[in-house]
Design an enzyme around this catalytic site. Sequence first.
Site, PDB file in Angstrom:
ATOM      1  CE  LYS A 101      39.817  22.488 -14.355  1.00  0.00           C
ATOM      2  NZ  LYS A 101      39.297  21.778 -13.254  1.00  0.00           N
ATOM      3  NE  ARG A 136      41.660  18.302 -16.660  1.00  0.00           N
ATOM      4  CZ  ARG A 136      41.015  19.211 -17.413  1.00  0.00           C
ATOM      5  NH1 ARG A 136      40.714  18.942 -18.671  1.00  0.00           N
ATOM      6  NH2 ARG A 136      40.695  20.385 -16.923  1.00  0.00           N
TER       7      ARG A 136
END
Length: 159
Positions: A101, A136
């Site tokens: 991210k 994830r």
Amino acid sequence: RRQGALAAVAALDVPVCLMHMQGEPDTMQENPAYEDVVASVSDFFVERLAACADAGIAPSRLLLDPGFGFGKTLAHNCRLLRELAQFRRFGLPLLAGLSRKSMINGILPGRTVDQRMPASITLAALAVQNGAWIIRAHDIAATADAIRIAAYLTQEDFA
């Protein structure tokens, strides 16, 4: 949240991930703001869980995702991670998607996506320690090792 989505899910008898996102994908990162991000995400889960129940979707088919990076600043993401355990009160599996991210650049400036693996693995382990059941990840083997260690260390009995 789209028209007909709950009816389709109910008819198909498939699992459902309820993910929080402020705004829409095209605009979600344009000045995200919350009075209390944890309370806002919690309120979203309460509302969506009720909608799922009304649509006849069994809780056993649901999992929750606070939506790291989806309409959230670095501070919002960090607070959600620190307080992830609060969402255990719903009694449903928690999913954390922190791998690679952009929030990592807020902590470690200048990292390209391919340089974010160590930070991604750290975030995954922290998420497990804070209550995530599902991670994830892009770097599966390394993340799985970190999760095994984090899960082991959260056991009551190390024997």
